[in-house]
Design a protein around this motif. Structure first.
Motif, PDB file in Angstrom:
ATOM      1  N   ASN A 134       8.687   6.687  -2.218  1.00  0.00           N
ATOM      2  CA  ASN A 134       7.485   6.288  -2.479  1.00  0.00           C
ATOM      3  C   ASN A 134       6.045   5.922  -1.408  1.00  0.00           C
ATOM      4  OD1 ASN A 134       5.637   7.512  -4.293  1.00  0.00           O
ATOM      5  ND2 ASN A 134       5.374   5.585  -5.490  1.00  0.00           N
ATOM      6  N   TYR A 135       7.117   6.318  -0.087  1.00  0.00           N
ATOM      7  CA  TYR A 135       5.427   5.485   0.905  1.00  0.00           C
ATOM      8  C   TYR A 135       4.710   7.153   1.453  1.00  0.00           C
ATOM      9  CZ  TYR A 135       8.629   1.103   2.041  1.00  0.00           C
ATOM     10  OH  TYR A 135       9.072   0.241   1.424  1.00  0.00           O
ATOM     11  N   VAL A 136       3.258   6.911   2.374  1.00  0.00           N
ATOM     12  CA  VAL A 136       3.067   8.549   2.167  1.00  0.00           C
ATOM     13  C   VAL A 136       2.756   7.911   4.309  1.00  0.00           C
ATOM     14  CG1 VAL A 136       1.893   9.388   0.840  1.00  0.00           C
ATOM     15  CG2 VAL A 136       1.171   7.294   2.323  1.00  0.00           C
ATOM     16  N   LEU A 137       3.359   8.686   5.472  1.00  0.00           N
ATOM     17  CA  LEU A 137       3.136   8.262   6.709  1.00  0.00           C
ATOM     18  C   LEU A 137       1.441   8.788   7.306  1.00  0.00           C
ATOM     19  CD1 LEU A 137       6.043  10.092   7.662  1.00  0.00           C
ATOM     20  CD2 LEU A 137       6.163   7.789   6.803  1.00  0.00           C
ATOM     21  N   ILE A 138       1.100   7.958   7.873  1.00  0.00           N
ATOM     22  CA  ILE A 138      -0.140   8.350   9.135  1.00  0.00           C
ATOM     23  C   ILE A 138       0.638   8.164  10.318  1.00  0.00           C
ATOM     24  CG2 ILE A 138      -1.992   6.494   9.930  1.00  0.00           C
ATOM     25  CD1 ILE A 138      -2.553   5.158   6.651  1.00  0.00           C
ATOM     26  N   ILE A 139       0.016   9.158  10.830  1.00  0.00           N
ATOM     27  CA  ILE A 139       1.163   9.518  11.543  1.00  0.00           C
ATOM     28  C   ILE A 139      -0.265   9.664  13.535  1.00  0.00           C
ATOM     29  CG2 ILE A 139       2.266  11.591  13.388  1.00  0.00           C
ATOM     30  CD1 ILE A 139       3.398  12.060  10.205  1.00  0.00           C
ATOM     31  N   GLU A 199       9.444  11.619   7.336  1.00  0.00           N
ATOM     32  CA  GLU A 199       8.353  11.805   6.201  1.00  0.00           C
ATOM     33  C   GLU A 199       9.916  12.472   4.526  1.00  0.00           C
ATOM     34  OE1 GLU A 199       5.351  13.755   3.763  1.00  0.00           O
ATOM     35  OE2 GLU A 199       6.690  15.404   4.527  1.00  0.00           O
ATOM     36  N   LYS A 220       8.985  10.027   1.492  1.00  0.00           N
ATOM     37  CA  LYS A 220       8.503  11.134   0.270  1.00  0.00           C
ATOM     38  C   LYS A 220      10.060  10.222  -0.987  1.00  0.00           C
ATOM     39  CE  LYS A 220       7.394  14.335  -2.658  1.00  0.00           C
ATOM     40  NZ  LYS A 220       7.262  13.574  -3.643  1.00  0.00           N
ATOM     41  N   SER A 229       0.815  -1.072   0.184  1.00  0.00           N
ATOM     42  CA  SER A 229      -0.181   0.129  -0.128  1.00  0.00           C
ATOM     43  C   SER A 229       0.725   1.769  -0.046  1.00  0.00           C
ATOM     44  CB  SER A 229      -0.986  -0.494   1.095  1.00  0.00           C
ATOM     45  OG  SER A 229       0.070   0.277   2.684  1.00  0.00           O
ATOM     46  N   HIS A 230       2.297   0.945   0.083  1.00  0.00           N
ATOM     47  CA  HIS A 230       3.258   2.126   0.325  1.00  0.00           C
ATOM     48  C   HIS A 230       2.812   3.225   1.285  1.00  0.00           C
ATOM     49  CE1 HIS A 230       5.530   1.436  -3.091  1.00  0.00           C
ATOM     50  NE2 HIS A 230       4.751   0.871  -3.619  1.00  0.00           N
ATOM     51  N   THR A 231       2.272   2.082   2.139  1.00  0.00           N
ATOM     52  CA  THR A 231       1.748   3.511   3.466  1.00  0.00           C
ATOM     53  C   THR A 231       2.276   2.974   4.205  1.00  0.00           C
ATOM     54  OG1 THR A 231      -0.550   4.015   2.468  1.00  0.00           O
ATOM     55  CG2 THR A 231      -0.297   4.880   4.629  1.00  0.00           C
ATOM     56  N   LYS A 269      -6.151  -1.133   7.162  1.00  0.00           N
ATOM     57  CA  LYS A 269      -6.214   0.006   6.533  1.00  0.00           C
ATOM     58  C   LYS A 269      -4.723  -0.872   5.717  1.00  0.00           C
ATOM     59  CE  LYS A 269      -7.796   4.285   7.487  1.00  0.00           C
ATOM     60  NZ  LYS A 269      -8.467   3.697   7.588  1.00  0.00           N
TER      61      LYS A 269
END
Lengths: 338, 338
Positions: free
Chosen positions: A90-95, A83, A87, A60-62, A115
């Motif tokens: 190519n991941y994003v962070l759920i904080i 972060e 970036k 999911s790259h998350t 998720k």
């Protein structure tokens, strides 16, 4: 024209396979080469998505990030590093803010599973059995950030807190101080609290000051207001104190505020040293002497480590210790009346 | 036994439909009732997921948040509020630092689309045509946080920056200051920078001080170091200045640092007032007088507003202004030599 991995390799003056390793196993690449590749990626605005997707399927790259509280500037420093690394890969962070609350933390962990996040950066605080039991079912990589676990086989990244505290107190001793106090996190605190307390005691013992200073201790729960009250009690009981080692920059500011409110000047009357080197530590008056943690690097490398675990199946957990540094500013000085 | 909406309604002493509205259209519920329901949800540890899922289909329950930089404590304050609201409504936040860089921002926006997020909280800074063009294709709700757009039909939530600045300067005038300086964000800054500058000028005009003070201005780009240099130039050119209105608490700290380094005491020689009321503003010495923004509330209500747009199809954009407040602490005082 679409930017390719070849363009990045050319600009960074490395082979294509090096660029590939930076994308997929960056921890295995020399720091200097990695920086060059990263600079080339940034300059070309190279979007590694499709490339990374080809290598890392089913993701999911998350990344889920658990922190106690974003209002604590230590964590915003770490997150900034996370972060930027996320970036670039190519991941994003759920904080998520746990407030150190068990139910809240468990609820976030379950949400992470729902998720289908790729991995977890568990940042600071103790890894409770209930958390590990939950995480263990997910079969996803976890990296402990600014914390560690003796009990469970998990990777971690942090500084040597005991040595950091030792260095802070040794510096105060070097300045001639003989009545040195400790302002720390309420014990038991199995992560940084106890280690920094040990470092304090060891530095005193090495200079035969332990017996004299061992009762100069005050504790508080992570917040300025509580630290302020603890310092008040400490100074009222032991007015001979001439130096305070505070376990965080926020605690150092609480000590300075109390001293100032009671007509004691820092560093003229009392020296104060902090811990962390958060952004505000060089904005305050007096500028804080402190033990600097490489917060940005801790966060950045935590993401690289997690990514490494995601992309290499036969990884065993690794424990990474990053260097700290004594930063001397205006809140400490040599004692004038020995 | 699974906690149900009935248990929440009973504990909060409201109807089931009120609980339902709190979950789905909270902005339509009285503040006091909403707080009661929220407290009951927290106490029972009620997990609204399946309930919310029934009403809001086809959602990822993920909100994308764009901020300039998490290291700025203003944004960590706003995010803390966002995160608590998100938790209560079963969303998670993806937080991205744009560094006010157009390419980086666009790359995040595209990533948001790929991730099928439910909505965007665009926090501070100007809504460029290139961003709007991108967002407009996604057909997802957007709320502007601590910013607004005259050009595009988007909801927004912020304070009245012009009035906040006016109140700060009016307070300095009330204290008897006649040589009042402005330390603001580099112009043109179409969001807060120009409004706060207008507020400064209006307060001076209202007391016939504009002609005298109009050249007492200094500008900097959001960072302490640059603000420090600007204050240095300002004070060297106009040593008669006795009060400084700084457009952020960080700028106020830069002013205090410069003054202290040059043997001018705050507030004895120069009064300094900040803006925002970030956490550190009451930790520094002297404690900052400042215009307090309700950062937590701005973040919390931004999520409610976004959720409202997600669950009600026929919403028109709304502009919400939250109240600011003058907080008087130790960095300002009445002038002694009029």
């Amino acid at each position: 024209m679409r930017i390719t991995i070849k363009d990045v390799a050319k600009l960074a003056n490395v082979s294509i396979s090096t660029v590939s390793r930076v994308m997929n196993n960056p921890i295995a690449v020399q720091e200097e080469k990695r920086a060059r590749v990263q600079a080339a990626i940034n300059e070309l605005n190279f979007e590694p998505s499709s490339f990374a997707r080809g290598l890392i399927n089913n993701r999911s790259h998350t990344i889920g990030v658990l922190i106690p509280d974003i209002l604590n500037p230590y964590y915003s420093g770490v997150i900034r590093g996370m972060e930027d690394a996320a970036k670039s890969l190519n991941y994003v962070l759920i904080i998520c803010n746990t407030d150190r609350d068990e139910q809240r933390t468990l609820s976030y962990l379950q949400n992470f599973r729902n998720k289908h996040i790729d991995g977890i950066l568990y940042t600071s605080d103790f890894m409770l059995p209930s958390y590990y039991k939950e995480i263990d079912q997910y079969h996803m990589p976890v990296v402990l950030v600014s914390t560690e676990s003796k009990q469970y086989p998990l990777s971690s990244i942090m500084i040597d807190d005991e040595k950091g505290a030792y260095d802070a107190v040794a510096y105060l001793i070097e300045l001639g101080h003989k009545n040195i106090a400790f302002l720390g996190f309420t014990l038991p605190d199995p992560i940084t609290g106890e280690k920094r307390y040990r470092g304090f005691k060891q530095a005193l013992r090495a200079s035969n000051l332990y017996e004299q200073c061992k009762s100069y201790t005050a504790f508080a729960n992570n917040w300025f207001e509580e630290a302020y009250r603890s310092v008040a009690q400490l100074m009222q009981k032991h007015p001979q104190i001439t130096a305070i080692f505070a376990c965080s920059d926020e605690f150092a500011m609480a000590a300075i505020a109390y001293l100032h409110d009671n007509n004691l000047q820092v560093p003229k009357n009392v020296s104060v040293i902090g811990f962390d080197n958060v952004r505000m530590s060089w904005m305050v008056t007096p500028r804080l002497t402190t033990i600097a943690q490489p917060m940005y690097d801790i966060g950045y490398k935590a993401v690289l480590l997690l990514h490494n675990q995601l992309t290499n199946e036969f990884n065993s957990p690794s424990q990474i210790i990053l260097p700290h540094e004594l930063v001397i500013r205006d809140s400490t000085r040599a004692i004038t009346t020995p």
